[in-house]
Design a protein around this motif. Structure first.
Motif, short mmCIF file in Angstrom:
data_model
loop_
_atom_site.label_atom_id
_atom_site.label_comp_id
_atom_site.label_asym_id
_atom_site.label_seq_id
_atom_site.Cartn_x
_atom_site.Cartn_y
_atom_site.Cartn_z
N GLY A 454 0.84 -1.18 0.00
CA GLY A 454 0.00 0.00 0.00
C GLY A 454 0.88 1.24 0.00
O GLY A 454 2.11 1.14 -0.09
N THR A 455 0.28 2.41 0.13
CA THR A 455 1.04 3.66 0.09
C THR A 455 0.72 4.53 1.30
O THR A 455 -0.36 4.44 1.89
CB THR A 455 0.73 4.46 -1.20
N GLY A 456 1.70 5.39 1.65
CA GLY A 456 1.52 6.26 2.79
C GLY A 456 2.27 7.56 2.64
O GLY A 456 2.55 8.01 1.52
N SER A 457 2.65 8.17 3.77
CA SER A 457 3.29 9.48 3.77
C SER A 457 4.80 9.41 3.70
O SER A 457 5.45 10.33 3.22
CB SER A 457 2.88 10.26 5.04
N GLY A 458 5.40 8.33 4.21
CA GLY A 458 6.84 8.15 4.12
C GLY A 458 7.62 9.26 4.79
O GLY A 458 7.35 9.65 5.93
N TRP A 459 8.60 9.80 4.03
CA TRP A 459 9.49 10.82 4.56
C TRP A 459 8.85 12.21 4.58
O TRP A 459 9.42 13.15 5.11
CB TRP A 459 10.77 10.86 3.74
N GLY A 460 7.69 12.35 3.99
CA GLY A 460 7.05 13.65 3.93
C GLY A 460 6.19 13.94 5.15
O GLY A 460 6.17 13.18 6.13
N ALA A 461 5.44 15.05 5.10
CA ALA A 461 4.54 15.41 6.18
C ALA A 461 3.37 14.45 6.22
O ALA A 461 2.95 13.91 5.18
CB ALA A 461 4.04 16.84 5.98
#
Length: 659
Positions: A454-461
């Motif tokens: 799946g996908t998420g925010s990772g290194w970002g806000a």
């Protein structure tokens, strides 16, 4: 950021700089072949039946002639381009790394393995380089260019020893001491130096009292191994295994001057002291054309026996394109390479997968499509298959490559018997198209018989994006789509089931997933106003105490923050949850006292690229590593209570006890 800032990666890193730089790299990554259209034919020019393994070069002269032919082919290609006025190709993504290679040329087991593991690893028995390990009755910690030991035997919690993570005559400037492994009474620190010899391996003695002493340092010529997700080193028994890429230029007058080499460090050491560790007869190439336009690489796997005092190492290298993801199973090292020169083309041979057995037998290869996202995209299963999630627009996990993988998604199930001398491609039938998730930062993990992604925010806000979790049964291809109330920033195993951690933009969610015949969401715990304090896989740990029960810990930040900020700020606390049949109960937190931090006089590795916080479950005790603090807790009436804490920072040995 290593690819842009090393040797200055400690300077002025912001999420904007590295995200935009990484995204720019994506635009020069080739559009790789679609899964459904790949033929089951051999590579162009292959007329002989494929052999099961690759062929090594027979001599130094044969290797020289090979590079000479590559250079001549490249010159003819450039001449055709000028005559046809085709314009300039995109800039090479590894140009900076080629420059770094040039500057380089100029300038467990044992006690820890017999004890319980305190590292969240991908494979049991394959220890990964990290920032904290266990040696007998002592914790060993690597932080900000120093090694520390803390006694935990007889219910102790006491700082014992501290030494620099480098030799007494070494200037640590522009060197990053990233990973550490412990085998018997040897501590091996893996780092990267721009001023000396590429990869740096420092060896230290540790005795039963926890005292540390410096033994020696070895430099290995290589390019930067850094990955925002992967680890460069592994330990199987007493064998230290590490992967390093070395980017080559066919235009070099002496290509061997770029080859992997080692020297033992001493004051006044010179580049002339490097001794090659890979002979031509241990360099393998696939039986398919290689395009040097955007650089080639020697993908080198070095195995060193830490049980030997002389640091005896053997290396094997494969020649291939520069983009890479590597994965270490209990039996083999796999390196998936991607040719960056295929920009804008529908090439059927833009990726090559190499298999390098750990038993010393010859490597093999096969032509493949797409690229994995990171090491968690792989599973070597017991049915003698290699299962790999691939995406169409990805070029490996070097630096921040894994954070910007994009494109279509497929599951490749490759029989290990299909590996050959590199002249043949994998059949199109082994690629199974999968749903493409919305969103950007992609996470994936094999748990039991399932591939989850799946996908998420990772290194970002933190983003307010609800995501779908996809669960693929890799044994039969059945795919389920589970709707979450949050993004997917972490996927971990809870025994035979799984947990997904992610943010909804405000709060941190923990969702349990039952992976039976039909995957289903079971329970959710929400920590208000928080985000993950660590992005590394080793930041999480689950300690089972039954078939379907256990305790988990994860560093958190309060208030929530952008993922990249963990490089500069410590975690606020370790959050502990109880798992009972996939239902969560909050046990409490062990918090940091960041207001009491002192200047440690840091000389090296002053950015925590591999994090600084870990939950620890050791011999029935619960500990929280939080920067320079180690906090102990105990369960009282179902709640985690602090019992004591120490600060092991240099010049500090203060112990305080909780109420």
């Amino acid at each position: 950021m290593k690819s842009f800032a090393r040797p200055a990666r400690a300077f002025a890193l912001s999420v904007t700089s590295f995200i935009f730089a990484a995204i720019a790299t994506v635009f020069v990554i080739s559009l790789l072949a679609a899964w459904a259209g790949r033929p089951v034919s051999s590579a162009p020019g292959s007329k002989e039946p494929a052999k099961k393994t690759m062929r090594a070069f027979g001599s130094e002269e044969e290797l020289k002639n090979y590079f000479r032919r590559l250079l001549e082919d490249r010159k003819r290609e450039l001449a055709r381009g000028r005559n046809n006025n085709t314009g300039n190709p995109p800039a090479a993504p590894n140009a900076a790394l080629n420059q770094a290679a040039s500057s380089d040329a100029k300038s467990g087991e044992g006690l820890a393995g017999k004890d319980e593991s305190i590292t969240n690893t991908q494979h049991a028995g394959v220890d990964e380089g990290g920032i904290i390990k266990l040696h007998g009755d002592h914790l060993v910690v690597l932080r900000r260019g120093r090694l520390f030991t803390v006694a935990i035997g007889d219910n102790a919690l006491k700082p014992i020893s501290a030494v620099d993570a480098f030799g007494p005559d070494i200037n640590p400037r522009y060197t990053w001491y990233d990973e550490m492994l412990v085998s018997d009474d040897t501590v091996a620190v893996i780092g990267y130096s721009y001023e000396r010899g590429g990869t740096e391996v420092g060896l230290f003695n540790i005795d039963r009292a926890g005292s540390l002493s410096y033994r020696s340092t070895y430099h290995l010529r290589s390019n930067d191994y850094y990955s925002s997700r992967n680890y460069a080193s592994r330990l199987i028994g007493s064998k230290l295994i590490f992967y390093t890429p070395l980017y080559l230029s066919p235009y070099s007058a002496d290509p061997f001057a770029q080859f992997p080499a080692v020297r033992k460090w001493h004051k006044g050491a010179t580049p002339a002291e490097f001794q090659r560790i890979v002979s031509a007869t241990h360099i393998y190439r696939p039986e398919r054309p290689l395009n040097p336009t955007y650089g080639l690489a020697l993908h080198t796997v070095t195995v060193c026996d830490l049980a030997q005092n002389d640091f005896k190492c053997e290396a094997t290298a494969v020649l291939g394109p520069a983009g890479r993801v590597f994965y270490v199973s209990p039996e083999s090292v796999y390196v998936w390479t991607t040719d960056w020169s295929r920009y804008g083309q529908q090439s059927k041979e833009s990726s090559t997968l190499y298999r390098m057995p750990l038993d010393g037998s010859s490597p093999s290869a096969i032509g493949v499509s797409g690229s994995p996202v990171d090491q968690f995209s792989f599973l070597e299963s017991e049915d003698k298959h290699l299962n790999v999630l691939v995406r169409s627009n990805s070029a490996g996990d070097g630096m921040w490559g894994a954070e910007v993988a994009a494109g279509d998604v497929a599951l490749m199930r490759l029989p290990l018997s299909s590996f050959n001398d590199g002249s043949q491609n994998a059949s199109s039938w082994i690629y199974h198209p999968l749903p493409k998730p919305a969103g950007y930062t992609f996470q994936n993990r094999f748990v039991g018989n399932y591939l989850l992604y799946g996908t998420g925010s990772g290194w970002g806000a933190p983003q307010n994006n609800k995501a779908n979790l996809y669960a693929v049964n890799w044994t039969n291809g059945d795919t389920s789509e589970l709707e979450l109330k949050h993004g997917v920033d972490r996927i971990e195993a809870l025994g035979s089931d799984a947990i997904v951690v992610g943010t909804d933009g405000q709060d941190l969610h923990f969702t349990s997933v039952h992976l039976g015949d039909s995957p289903e969401l079971v329970d959710e715990f929400i920590r208000k106003g928080a985000s993950q304090g660590e992005l590394r896989s080793q930041g999480f740990f689950y300690k089972p105490d039954g078939t379907d029960s256990g305790m988990l810990g994860l560093p958190i930040s309060v208030p929530g923050r952008a993922g990249y900020e963990h490089l500069f700020q410590g975690s606020a606390a370790i959050l502990f949850l109880r798992n009972q049949s996939l239902h969560f109960e909050e046990l409490g937190e062990l918090g940091a006292e960041s207001d009491k931090a002192v200047d440690d006089g840091c000389r090296a590795s002053c950015v925590d690229w591999y994090g600084n916080s870990r939950p620890l479950f050791v011999r029935g005790r619960v500990l929280a590593l939080l920067g320079y603090e180690i906090v102990e807790g105990s369960l009282e009436d179902g709640r985690m209570r602090e019992t004591r804490r120490i600060n092991y920072a240099p010049q500090r040995t203060q112990v305080t006890r909780g109420d």
